[in-house]
Structures are given as C-alpha cells and as structure tokens.
Design a protein around this motif. Sequence first.
Motif, PDB file in Angstrom:
ATOM      1  N   ARG A 113       0.820  -1.215   0.000  1.00 35.68           N
ATOM      2  CA  ARG A 113       0.000   0.000   0.000  1.00 35.68           C
ATOM      3  C   ARG A 113       0.858   1.270   0.000  1.00 35.68           C
ATOM      4  NH1 ARG A 113      -4.207  -1.948   4.724  1.00 35.68           N
ATOM      5  NH2 ARG A 113      -5.127  -3.723   3.574  1.00 35.68           N
ATOM      6  N   ASN A 114       2.051   1.172   0.457  1.00 31.89           N
ATOM      7  CA  ASN A 114       2.930   2.346   0.499  1.00 31.89           C
ATOM      8  C   ASN A 114       4.343   1.868   0.169  1.00 31.89           C
ATOM      9  OD1 ASN A 114       4.303   4.702   0.931  1.00 31.89           O
ATOM     10  ND2 ASN A 114       3.675   4.966   3.073  1.00 31.89           N
ATOM     11  N   HIS A 115       4.710   2.048  -1.098  1.00 35.13           N
ATOM     12  CA  HIS A 115       5.993   1.519  -1.541  1.00 35.13           C
ATOM     13  C   HIS A 115       7.187   2.253  -0.931  1.00 35.13           C
ATOM     14  CE1 HIS A 115       4.036  -0.257  -5.432  1.00 35.13           C
ATOM     15  NE2 HIS A 115       3.653  -0.858  -4.310  1.00 35.13           N
ATOM     16  N   SER A 116       6.949   3.377  -0.294  1.00 36.84           N
ATOM     17  CA  SER A 116       8.060   4.089   0.345  1.00 36.84           C
ATOM     18  C   SER A 116       8.476   3.442   1.662  1.00 36.84           C
ATOM     19  CB  SER A 116       7.690   5.557   0.587  1.00 36.84           C
ATOM     20  OG  SER A 116       6.608   5.646   1.500  1.00 36.84           O
ATOM     21  N   GLN A 117       7.620   2.583   2.183  1.00 40.98           N
ATOM     22  CA  GLN A 117       7.933   1.911   3.443  1.00 40.98           C
ATOM     23  C   GLN A 117       8.600   0.575   3.132  1.00 40.98           C
ATOM     24  OE1 GLN A 117       7.703   3.234   6.386  1.00 40.98           O
ATOM     25  NE2 GLN A 117       6.702   5.102   5.654  1.00 40.98           N
ATOM     26  N   ILE A 118       9.910   0.548   3.268  1.00 44.78           N
ATOM     27  CA  ILE A 118      10.672  -0.659   2.973  1.00 44.78           C
ATOM     28  C   ILE A 118      11.608  -0.956   4.134  1.00 44.78           C
ATOM     29  CG2 ILE A 118      10.574  -0.325   0.474  1.00 44.78           C
ATOM     30  CD1 ILE A 118      13.430   0.714   0.607  1.00 44.78           C
ATOM     31  N   SER A 119      11.986  -2.213   4.223  1.00 42.15           N
ATOM     32  CA  SER A 119      12.950  -2.657   5.222  1.00 42.15           C
ATOM     33  C   SER A 119      13.909  -3.625   4.556  1.00 42.15           C
ATOM     34  CB  SER A 119      12.249  -3.331   6.411  1.00 42.15           C
ATOM     35  OG  SER A 119      11.432  -2.414   7.101  1.00 42.15           O
ATOM     36  N   ARG A 120      15.102  -3.742   5.114  1.00 41.29           N
ATOM     37  CA  ARG A 120      16.127  -4.633   4.588  1.00 41.29           C
ATOM     38  C   ARG A 120      16.650  -5.520   5.704  1.00 41.29           C
ATOM     39  NH1 ARG A 120      18.477  -2.603  -0.300  1.00 41.29           N
ATOM     40  NH2 ARG A 120      17.494  -0.624  -0.940  1.00 41.29           N
ATOM     41  N   VAL A 121      17.028  -6.723   5.313  1.00 40.81           N
ATOM     42  CA  VAL A 121      17.590  -7.646   6.281  1.00 40.81           C
ATOM     43  C   VAL A 121      18.718  -8.430   5.600  1.00 40.81           C
ATOM     44  CG1 VAL A 121      16.005  -9.549   5.786  1.00 40.81           C
ATOM     45  CG2 VAL A 121      17.067  -9.370   8.044  1.00 40.81           C
ATOM     46  N   PRO A 122      19.861  -8.618   6.253  1.00 38.21           N
ATOM     47  CA  PRO A 122      20.947  -9.416   5.661  1.00 38.21           C
ATOM     48  C   PRO A 122      20.684 -10.911   5.848  1.00 38.21           C
ATOM     49  CG  PRO A 122      21.658  -8.510   7.756  1.00 38.21           C
ATOM     50  CD  PRO A 122      20.291  -7.952   7.507  1.00 38.21           C
ATOM     51  N   VAL A 123      20.991 -11.676   4.794  1.00 35.63           N
ATOM     52  CA  VAL A 123      20.838 -13.132   4.829  1.00 35.63           C
ATOM     53  C   VAL A 123      22.183 -13.736   4.442  1.00 35.63           C
ATOM     54  CG1 VAL A 123      19.643 -15.129   3.888  1.00 35.63           C
ATOM     55  CG2 VAL A 123      18.391 -12.995   4.261  1.00 35.63           C
ATOM     56  N   ALA A 124      22.739 -14.558   5.323  1.00 37.89           N
ATOM     57  CA  ALA A 124      24.000 -15.251   5.072  1.00 37.89           C
ATOM     58  C   ALA A 124      23.695 -16.703   4.729  1.00 37.89           C
ATOM     59  CB  ALA A 124      24.914 -15.160   6.289  1.00 37.89           C
ATOM     60  N   ILE A 125      24.186 -17.146   3.567  1.00 39.31           N
ATOM     61  CA  ILE A 125      23.929 -18.507   3.092  1.00 39.31           C
ATOM     62  C   ILE A 125      25.258 -19.244   3.089  1.00 39.31           C
ATOM     63  CG2 ILE A 125      23.079 -19.920   1.187  1.00 39.31           C
ATOM     64  CD1 ILE A 125      21.369 -17.530   0.341  1.00 39.31           C
ATOM     65  N   LYS A 126      25.331 -20.325   3.850  1.00 33.14           N
ATOM     66  CA  LYS A 126      26.537 -21.141   3.930  1.00 33.14           C
ATOM     67  C   LYS A 126      26.365 -22.377   3.057  1.00 33.14           C
ATOM     68  CE  LYS A 126      29.655 -23.466   7.155  1.00 33.14           C
ATOM     69  NZ  LYS A 126      29.907 -23.839   8.563  1.00 33.14           N
ATOM     70  N   VAL A 127      27.324 -22.627   2.190  1.00 31.29           N
ATOM     71  CA  VAL A 127      27.300 -23.793   1.304  1.00 31.29           C
ATOM     72  C   VAL A 127      27.979 -24.953   2.030  1.00 31.29           C
ATOM     73  CG1 VAL A 127      27.940 -24.694  -0.953  1.00 31.29           C
ATOM     74  CG2 VAL A 127      27.379 -22.269  -0.690  1.00 31.29           C
TER      75      VAL A 127
END
Length: 744
Positions: free
Chosen positions: A472-486
């Motif tokens: 509903r409001n594209h200006s409201q965003i959040s980010r999160v780091p994801v670490a992927i171990k092989v």
Amino acid sequence: MPERLAEMLLDLWTPLIILWITLPPCIYMAPMNQSQVLMSGSPLELNSLGEEQRILNRSKRGWVWNQMFVLEEFSGPEPILVGRLHTDLDPGSKKIKYILSGDGAGTIFQINDVTGDIHAIKRLDREEKAEYTLTAQAVDWETSKPLEPPSEFIIKVQDINDNAPEFLNGPYHATVPEMSILGTSVTNVTATDADDPVYGNSAKLVYSILEGQPYFSIEPETAIIKTALPNMDREAKEEYLVVIQAKDMGGHSGGLSGTTTLTVTLTDVNDNPPKFAQSLYHFSVPEDVVLGTAIGRVKANDQDIGENAQSSYDIIDGDGTALFEITSDAQAQDGIIRLRKPLDFETKKSYTLKVEAANVHIDPRFSGRGPFKDTATVKIVVEDADEPPVFSSPTYLLEVHENAALNSVIGQVTARDPDITSSPIRFSIDRHTDLERQFNINADDGKITLATPLDRELSVWHNITIIATEIRNHSQISRVPVAIKVLDVNDNAPEFASEYEAFLCENGKPGQVIQTVSAMDKDDPKNGHYFLYSLLPEMVNNPNFTIKKNEDNSLSILAKHNGFNRQKQEVYLLPIIISDSGNPPLSSTSTLTIRVCGCSNDGVVQSCNVEAYVLPIGLSMGALIAILACIILLLVIVVLFVTLRRHKNEPLIIKDDEDVRENIIRYDDEGGGEEDTEAFDIATLQNPDGINGFLPRWGLPIQWWEERNPIQTRLFSRSRIPRSLLFIFFHKDTKINCITQWTT
C-alpha cells in the motif's frame, strides 16, 4: 562662615592681647623662661668698651624673645602685628636700626627698623607652609655696622579649622553575603583632614551614616561599616546605597564635614530551592522518532543565581524509565527529555514519568530550610506513524548443500507491517548483493530458492540482502541481511599435493625410502581427511617398488632391491591409487615418476642423464662444449682446404658486358652526404682503365692489394668474382675493413 571665623579669632586673640598688655615691654607673645631670655651687660659697661670689643666680647644678649605665632587665614585692614624685637642697647635715641632676613622677609613679613615691630603683610595658609625661619640683627643707624651677631627665630603659622575632611578613595563599593548575621563587617573607609592634627581638634574626625540605616552601622572612630540587620535577603533587595559623613572638631558643633557614598551589594548564597513552573507537563511524540531526539523540556526556576541556581534533573519514577532519559542543559538550566529506545504505538500509546530537579551545590548552613529539590509529572503520548515492515529476525543464517537441486527451497524470511492497517508485504532480493543471480525469492511468502548450481570449493559463503516493501505504500521498505553457507559434499577425488619426481640411486639399498608423498582433497569433511593408498591391481606384485602408509596421512615409496642401472632403464612410472573416506568414497590415480641417477657414496645425486654415464670421469660440461667446438673448427678448415685444392687451376672469368659501375658498398665509414664532393671521383669509377692514375682517398685498386697479400690473392683467384671488380677499402685509421664486390 565669616561670622564663625570672626568668633574663633576673637576667642583666640582675647587672652593673647590681655597677656601682651600685662607683660613687661620686653616680653611678647608667649611666656618666657630662663633658657629663652638673654640679658646683655649694663650700658655703662658697654659704653666703656670700644665698639668692636663691645660687639665681640659680649657674653649676654640684649634680645628678649621666644617663638612667635601668627594666625593663618587672618585678613584685616591693617597688617597683623606678629611680635617686636628689642635690645638693651637701644636707649630710645633712634640710633639703632633693626634688620630682618630669611623666609618671607620683606614679602610676607615686615619689620619696623626703628621700633622692631614685625608685621605679617599677607594672608598665610598653614597647609602651604607651617613655619618660617628668619634672622634678626641690630645695626648702627648711621654706619650700618652690626651691634650684635645675627640671631635666628621662628614664626609658626597657627592653625585654624579651615579644611573640611575629604574621602580621597571614594565613592566606595563593597559586597557582603546575603543572610549574614548581625554585625558582619562589610568594609572600612578613610577620610583625611589637612588641618594640624596636633593643635586643637581641627583634624580629629568622627564618622557617621547619613543614609543607609537601619541596614548598616559605622564605628565613629575606625569607620568600619557593619551590618545592622541580620538575614538580609538578596532576592528581596540586592543593592544598598550608604552615605557616610566624616566631621572634624571631634564631631562637635562648628566642625567641618565631608561625605562619600558606599554601594553595598549582597552576594548570592544558595538559600532557595528549585521550583517547577508547573506540576504537570504534556508532550506527544511520533512512534517512528529517531533515537536520541529531544521530546520536550522541563524547567525548575531558582531565585538564586550562578552556580547556586544549577540543578540536575532525573527521572525517579514512571512506566517509561527504560525508554526515556533526561539530561540537564547547563546554559538554559532546564531538563531535556530524550528517547532511549524505539516506541511502538501498537504496543503502548502513552507513558507517565516523574522527574526531579535538585540543586547541585547545597550550602549546609541553610539545609534546615528544607530539601533543595522539587518534582513534577510528565505525560508522554505516542502518536501512530506509518512504519516500515519488521522482519521476524534482524539477521538470517541459511545452509544449503553444494549439490542441492535447482529451484530447491533454501530457507524463508518473514516480515509484517506493525501498523494497525497491516499492509501486505512483498519480498525481493537486492541484486547488488547477488550479481550472479544465484538465488530467487518468492515475492509473497519470502521463500528463497536456488537459481544456479553451487560449488563450495569456489565460494563457501553468499551474503544477500532481502527487501520487504509494503504494497500500500511503496516508500515503506525494510532490509535484512541473509548469510547462506554452502555445505560440503564429497564431489572431489584426492590427488597428489604437488607434482612429485623421485630420484633413485644406482647404488641404493633395498628398503630405502625413495620418496614421501602426500595427498590433498578440495572437499572439507567434518572429521578431516583420511586417505588410502594402493597400487594398481596389476602392479601389486611390483618387483621394483613397494609403498608404506605413514601415520601423518602421507605415503612412502621404497625400493625392493638394489642394482638399478640407468643404462638398462632410466625412468620408472609408478601409478598409485588415492582414495578418500567420503560417502561414497572417491579415488583417483596419480603417477609417480622415478629416475635412476648416479650418486656419490653418501647418496648425493650427481647425474641422472644416460649421456653423462659415458663421459670421462671428472670432465665438465663446459670442457665438453669446448672440445666439440674445436672439432667443428677443424672440420671447417679441412673442407675449405679441399675446396681450394679443387679450384686451384680454374681461371677467373670476367664478363666484358658486365656493368659494375656505381655499385660500391662502403662499411664502417660515414659519408659526407650530397655536399661531400671530395669523397670520390665518379669519373674514375666510370673509367676503370684510368684507376691507376687516380686513387680515392678511401679505396685502393685490387692490384695494390694482390701485391701485398699473395696468399689471399690465390684464394680469391679460385672464386668467380672478377679481379677488376675487387677493391680493398680502408678506414681512416688504415685498418682493412672488408672486401666488397662492385657489381651491377
């Protein structure tokens, strides 16, 4: 003022006039004593002596006097009679003349040369000069010869009260702490009087306060000012003006006076507690406000000033003590409420705080006046704000095997809209963190899938960023780091750790270790590497070599017998199978190259080449190359000699139609260019018959060279180069450079 001065003069002169009238004619102004009165001899005795002897031999003086006094500031129509001089030698016949000299003689004081009366002809001021020293002498009227030696006397100016006291350092300023006790010393003042402090009371001063009562008092003689009231309050009145009077004549009537002012300032003490301007404060704050932002200010007023008014603020109670803090502003003297932790409107909509303001510097003398602090209540209302999505975890750690299938789910991230409206969330990958696009994410549920194959041996970790956006409001965003171990799987076979090449001595012994090798595996098993070594099945019974596994996971290759001969076989190839402990296990075959070499008695390898075996003992490679070069040189000489013998009788053929002009090649000599006309004569070159008559400075004909080089001449005679076309060219230092062919 004139009437008072006249009264004083009348009071002073009345007894003096009476005394002067009652005394004998030879006594003036003051009582006489034995030491001050000197009598001369009888006139008859003086008359019987010569005049000079009469002057020199007198043992007694005919003068009668004492110190004389004159009243200062006296003025009248006639000069003031100060005193009279008289000598016993004066019979009244007017044959004696009186002379006066010294301070002010003739200008201030005049003497009647007949009667000896001394008058003051000017108004005197004791403050300018207090006494005058003069000299009196009696001389003969006609001859002006001294009748007696000169004598000094003093006229003192008698003081009258004509100077008022003065405060030379006024006006004055002083301070005293407020709330001081009765009699606290404030300061002292000093006045001066120019009148004579010895004579009378003209300079005796008495001090008093004309203005400033009842707050202050003054000591009449010492002029020390003290507080006359206790507990004067600076907050009620800070400054007082005190008028001080100094009066001479001991303060009696008729004395002169002077005044000055003293400004007394009460200094502050901490005698007042802080007080909040209001007991309840209201503030509102959005829930998304940044941490550390000032929400509001509270202020406790203090009637004191300076450091006595400094207060510290604290939150002592309330349901928001963990979320809010208060700091003190030293300049504004107020408390600033700031946010310490994030707010959530959906969790709690308001908070109540109890704040306290307390004085920093407390005076123990006034601690009995009560606590020097105050409290107030603060209400904080949280306002709703459109917040960005919130992930269920601040970071994510996912694991995936390197052999995972494409499009398989690696893990999932979740987020929600904390607002009451609860907008749906869409997920995406920040492609700046996944440039190779190895991963995908489901925009609706946040499931992360594999897009390209993974290889742990190339990269163990992959760090990507997931973005959550409100629909509903594209200006409201959040980010999160994801670490992927092989995670590792056993997909690499072991192999030699490096390219090994073993050397076997011909004189080696059976069971001697030829080489120790180790293996490596790109995989990373949890329990570490463990390798198995074996020979190929068809080479298990190898007659020449055997292997031995060591405890450090390495392998030793041993010789089974001695007597290896590099002439028979120089190189042996030994295939070795290396297996890991994975599931399933993987293996590979690596071949070890073993060279047979000649060694010294102590086992040091000297040569591993077959050719070296036939070389004489002690002959180096450099010596061998030199010998080969000599052999080749000898062969060349032999071939040349045979060739010369074959062409010994063949004539040199010259073609008449061959144009050989203008084809001279010169070496190692730089020509002069087009402007150099002296280098050679082109006409001579064009006419070979005339060459004997002209020789270039840098070339000679072949005949000249043949005469001096017969052996080389025979050599060139067997060649097919025409004789007439051969020249020997010289460099400027006469050394032969080369032989060139001049052909067309």
